[in-house]
Design an enzyme around this catalytic site. Structure first.
Site, mmCIF file in Angstrom:
data_model
loop_
_atom_site.group_PDB
_atom_site.id
_atom_site.type_symbol
_atom_site.label_atom_id
_atom_site.label_comp_id
_atom_site.label_asym_id
_atom_site.label_seq_id
_atom_site.Cartn_x
_atom_site.Cartn_y
_atom_site.Cartn_z
ATOM 1 N N SER A 279 -9.718 2.489 2.931
ATOM 2 C CA SER A 279 -9.042 3.031 1.796
ATOM 3 C C SER A 279 -7.945 2.206 1.096
ATOM 4 C CB SER A 279 -8.059 4.042 2.658
ATOM 5 O OG SER A 279 -7.311 3.605 3.707
ATOM 6 N N SER B 276 -10.256 0.353 7.120
ATOM 7 C CA SER B 276 -9.418 0.508 5.846
ATOM 8 C C SER B 276 -9.030 -0.919 5.205
ATOM 9 C CB SER B 276 -8.656 1.482 5.738
ATOM 10 O OG SER B 276 -9.038 2.825 5.592
ATOM 11 N N LYS C 10 0.908 -1.309 0.014
ATOM 12 C CA LYS C 10 -0.021 -0.067 -0.145
ATOM 13 C C LYS C 10 0.759 1.053 0.023
ATOM 14 C CE LYS C 10 -3.782 2.235 2.418
ATOM 15 N NZ LYS C 10 -4.768 2.228 3.706
#
Length: 493
Positions: free
Chosen positions: A158, A182, A78
């Site tokens: 997210s 998330s 990420k």
């Protein structure tokens, strides 16, 4: 034969150990799949040369008998994790082409154990979002589609790039961060497994901060066992993070498949919210029955302050974000907009560099921390947060081992479908997940079924602090009962 990139991480580990294929061959299989899937926008940076070089080194270590726990296994990172010498943007224009001169602790532990880095994965800007639509690099498209409908869906957020990449066979596993859901919400939307460990279980050093008292790193994977393998390498004490907890890390893989006979599972009545999708309510009942069938005792419980969790979260998190994001000013790197003087330059840079959702949360945070409203909002929210944690403490003190809830109030929705008129509509996506962060507890999302439109649905299990092993045991029962839900239509190819 199954394509190499469609093997689970556990299967790939076995194949590498037996010499069925090499780490370079496995990595190339993922790189080829990534090249065909750019329309999903899961990766914001592909590091093919680095990946092949790391894989070649892994092959040498495997041949010499020095293989690490993740040797040769290709993963995505990420874009909230700093990666030494590799661009890291947090999904924001304000960071521009920032290249960190150091490595986050979590990723350095993955490389220490032999994992191969395929690239950086898209996410909502500064991890603020529930759909991966706030990224400066554009939205991620879910590999899933509604049956009979080609409209693009969100992967959740997210960590949408991480979830989409794992679901679309673009990495064997991925890192994510979870501040209010998330990891767990995108995992539920994409039919993947995602775990948010206990706060302090994984180091936050080198992770770009959103809300420091809530942020926690965790893995995405295609199976419960794969997630256990990844978390073992990601977790651990780090003196560079003052909130990291000095506790030994168990071998989580040993917990997968362990008996759950006699475990007490709580069903919180407050999670039976108005507007809950009937399919999700039905799956929740079915999940409870699967745990009963495996020998667990299922009991009703009360978490009375649950209804205050969402407003509490959307005071505490923006308050911390407004402080953390005060450091971005355009002086050293990233976006820089000239101004009449230095203050004007700061203001113009921040107005141009941050997207609308990040600006909204900075303004909310600044407001609730301002002199006139600090006691009315921020102090009150912290008191309610304590009550939310106490609710869980009371339930665990009564002998409950874990709590079972839905992971999300609905299946995945379309890109552009929610939140444009009223941001609260998007914030409600976190209704089942924020309590876990506010209380600092571990939570896992595991696929449990498909909707009538053939979209994944996930269940969430919430555990006692530092008892991730219990969650892996329970999640494995759900996985075995429900089956796995791989994407069967690779429509983007």
């Amino acid at each position: 034969m199954t394509a190499l990139n469609q093997l689970t991480l556990t299967e790939a580990r076995e194949g590498l150990a037996t010499g069925e294929f090499t780490a370079v061959e496995l990595t190339q299989s993922y790189l080829d799949a990534m090249a065909e899937a750019r329309t999903l926008n899961a990766y914001v940076l592909e590091t093919a040369d680095k990946a092949l070089a790391m894989a070649a080194e892994s092959d040498k270590r495997i041949a010499s008998g020095d293989a690490g726990k993740l040797e040769g296994l290709p993963i995505g990172v990420k874009d909230m994790f700093c990666t030494d010498g590799v661009r890291t943007t947090a999904g924001s224009k304000i960071l521009g082409d920032f290249v960190p001169p150091y490595e986050s602790t979590v990723t350095s532990q993955l490389w220490r154990d032999g994992a191969v880095m395929l690239g950086k994965l898209n996410n909502d800007e500064f991890a603020m979002g529930s759909s991966n639509e706030t990224s400066a690099q554009g939205p991620v498209v879910s590999p899933w589609r509604r049956e009979g409908d080609s409209a693009p869906l969100v992967p959740g957020g997210s960590s949408g790039g991480s979830a989409a990449a794992v679901a679309a066979f673009l990495c064997a596993g991925a890192t994510g961060t979870d501040t209010g859901g998330s990891i767990r919400q995108p995992a539920a939307f994409t039919g993947t497994v995602g775990i948010k460990p206990t706060y302090g279980r994984c180091s936050r050093f080198g992770i770009i901060a959103y809300a420091s008292s809530l942020d926690q790193a965790g893995p995405f994977a295609r199976t419960v066992n794969d997630a256990a393998v990844l978390l073992r390498s990601m977790a651990g004490y780090d003196p560079k993070d003052s909130t990291s907890v000095n506790r030994s890390v168990p071998d989580y893989e040993d917990a997968v498949g362990a008996s759950i006979k006699g475990k007490r599972i709580g069903i919180p009545r407050e999670y039976r919210v108005e507007g809950l999708d009937p399919e999700i309510a039905g799956m929740w009942e079915e999940g409870a029955q699967w745990l009963r069938d495996a020998g667990a005792e299922v009991v009703d419980i009360s978490l009375p302050h649950t209804k205050y969790a969402l407003p509490t979260y959307y005071i505490v998190a923006p308050a911390e974000a407004s402080s953390n994001l005060a450091r971005y000013d355009g002086v050293r790197y990233g976006t820089r907009v000239p101004g009449r003087d230095i203050i004007d330059m700061y203001e113009r840079t921040r107005a141009a560099g941050f997207g609308p959702e990040v600006r909204r949360r900075i303004m909310i945070g600044t407001y609730v921390l301002s002199a006139g409203y600090y006691d009315a909002y921020y102090v009150k929210a912290q008191k309610v947060r304590t009550l939310i944690k106490r609710d869980f403490d009371d339930v665990f003190a009564q002998g409950v081992d874990a709590v079972l809830t839905p992971a999300t109030p609905s299946p995945a929705f379309g890109i552009g479908e929610k939140g444009s008129a009223d941001p609260v509509e998007m914030y409600l996506q976190d209704i089942f997940t924020v309590t876990v962060n506010l209380a600092g507890l571990p939570g896992i999302s595991v696929p449990a079924g498909l909707s009538c439109k053939n979209l994944p649905l996930g269940l969430q299990l919430i555990g006692r602090p530092f008892e991730e092993e219990t969650l892996f045991s329970l999640a494995q029962v759900v996985e075995e009962a429900a089956g796995r839900f791989p994407v069967d239509d690779l429509w983007w190819k």
